[in-house]
Design an enzyme around this catalytic site. Sequence first.
Site, PDB file in Angstrom:
ATOM      1  CE1 TYR A 147      17.699  18.646  -0.538  1.00  0.00           C
ATOM      2  CE2 TYR A 147      18.496  17.483  -2.474  1.00  0.00           C
ATOM      3  CZ  TYR A 147      18.652  17.848  -1.156  1.00  0.00           C
ATOM      4  OH  TYR A 147      19.750  17.432  -0.453  1.00  0.00           O
TER       5      TYR A 147
ATOM      6  CG  ASP B 212      22.643  18.589   6.181  1.00  0.00           C
ATOM      7  OD1 ASP B 212      23.831  18.837   5.914  1.00  0.00           O
ATOM      8  OD2 ASP B 212      21.834  18.189   5.321  1.00  0.00           O
TER       9      ASP B 212
ATOM     10  CD  GLU C 120      25.689  20.276   3.254  1.00  0.00           C
ATOM     11  OE1 GLU C 120      25.323  21.451   3.073  1.00  0.00           O
ATOM     12  OE2 GLU C 120      25.408  19.349   2.463  1.00  0.00           O
TER      13      GLU C 120
ATOM     14  CG  HIS D  48      24.973  19.159  -2.602  1.00  0.00           C
ATOM     15  ND1 HIS D  48      25.171  20.435  -2.105  1.00  0.00           N
ATOM     16  CD2 HIS D  48      24.516  18.430  -1.558  1.00  0.00           C
ATOM     17  CE1 HIS D  48      24.805  20.484  -0.847  1.00  0.00           C
ATOM     18  NE2 HIS D  48      24.407  19.287  -0.486  1.00  0.00           N
TER      19      HIS D  48
ATOM     20  CG  ASP E 224      22.442  15.846   0.611  1.00  0.00           C
ATOM     21  OD1 ASP E 224      21.538  15.764   1.459  1.00  0.00           O
ATOM     22  OD2 ASP E 224      23.494  16.460   0.805  1.00  0.00           O
TER      23      ASP E 224
ATOM     24  CG  HIS F   6      22.392  24.925   1.974  1.00  0.00           C
ATOM     25  ND1 HIS F   6      22.058  24.476   0.718  1.00  0.00           N
ATOM     26  CD2 HIS F   6      22.951  23.862   2.614  1.00  0.00           C
ATOM     27  CE1 HIS F   6      22.392  23.201   0.602  1.00  0.00           C
ATOM     28  NE2 HIS F   6      22.929  22.806   1.736  1.00  0.00           N
TER      29      HIS F   6
ATOM     30  CG  HIS G  64      27.225  14.851   2.438  1.00  0.00           C
ATOM     31  ND1 HIS G  64      28.390  15.528   2.164  1.00  0.00           N
ATOM     32  CD2 HIS G  64      26.213  15.733   2.182  1.00  0.00           C
ATOM     33  CE1 HIS G  64      28.090  16.756   1.756  1.00  0.00           C
ATOM     34  NE2 HIS G  64      26.778  16.909   1.773  1.00  0.00           N
TER      35      HIS G  64
ATOM     36  CG  HIS H  16      17.578  16.257   3.732  1.00  0.00           C
ATOM     37  ND1 HIS H  16      17.754  16.636   5.049  1.00  0.00           N
ATOM     38  CD2 HIS H  16      18.738  16.559   3.098  1.00  0.00           C
ATOM     39  CE1 HIS H  16      18.972  17.131   5.202  1.00  0.00           C
ATOM     40  NE2 HIS H  16      19.590  17.082   4.041  1.00  0.00           N
TER      41      HIS H  16
END
Length: 395
Positions: free
Chosen positions: A194, A83, A81, A147, A166, A23, A79, A227
């Site tokens: 996390y 990553d 995002e 999130h 996530d 991030h 998701h 992750h």
Amino acid sequence: MKKQVKNNVSWVGYIDWELDSFHGDDYSIINGSSQNAYLIEEEKTVLIDTVWAPHRFEFVENLKREIDLKKIDCIIANHGEVDHSGALPALLEEIPGTPIYCTANAVKSLEGQYGKRNWNFREVKTGDTLDIGNGKQLVFVEMRMLHWPDSMATYMTGDNILFSNDAFGQHFAVGEMFNDKANKCLLMKEAMKYYANILNPFSPLVAKKINEIVGLDLPIEIIAPSHGAIWRENPLQIVEKYAQWADAYQEDQITVCYDTMWEGTARLAHEIADEIAKQSPETVVRVFNVAKTDKNEVMTEVFKSKAIIVGSPTVGNDILSSVAGWLAFLKSLKFKNKKAGAFGCYGWSGESVGILKEKLSEAGFVVVDDEVKSLWNPEEGDFAKVPALVASVLS
């Protein structure tokens, strides 16, 4: 390299041993991480997520070694995002038109990040299914704000795998891939870190979503997050932890956080820590200079604490910028059901303690009236105020 998760399901992600921040620089990585992508090879071949953009070409080339890319029937984007989606543009140059199953919000996210490329989106919502053959289905579960608004999880029947994205993950590089092979102490430490630093602001939604998933009455034999380690040994243990963590979690711990200019505030911090140990020997005490200690590690300790005591000297009619920035991050994490106290030294006007109390209250803490405010370096009379402050925080 493809690694078997179960039957015809494989891990095809990227282990990021050298990653040291996430991030931007807002989240520290100490034990590496991974971007987990998964390949399902039933009658239909399905790719679940990809990896971060810096590794996109390696990801695509590795995938080519394992499978003819044209055999991929569809992609699940749990998701948007980067990553998780960073390799999508490179992959879809190889297999244009491949259907992408995702939420409506994920379409907005992916088009917002990569532009409108006429990708073949198939929007799904909670309860929608996709038949992948051999009597197995994928069941989609929206995970809004866990999130991001676009997040979802995908459940595979037959093999009973929850691809949780996530949720239930950790920034932790585990070459052995599974939770029963990982260092268990590090695994749970990273899982809590996390949660505390990323998911805690959404705790009410976490609790609600856990109840929803349990209500679906789906047998879960493996939880495969995006992750860190894959949970195959007692996978519901991490669901149980999330239920605890989402419920205004705290342990019998008090954390003292401060920064100092000429060591006076530091002396008060150490005196407060000693007094906590005197008044409540069973209570765990942690002390951190927030200017010198990794903020994500400190916030994990705050997450565990029933109370915090924060100190700063007065500088320029305000608090130190290191403490101010730390308090801004503290507020964003929306901790609940925790007490707080304040202390600090001053030479002229002495506003710091009042500012600390105001900021802690704005961050959602129950702030005690007692305080320790020392003119110049603390002396015996200043140290004499410490027991009352500690007693108020402990009560």
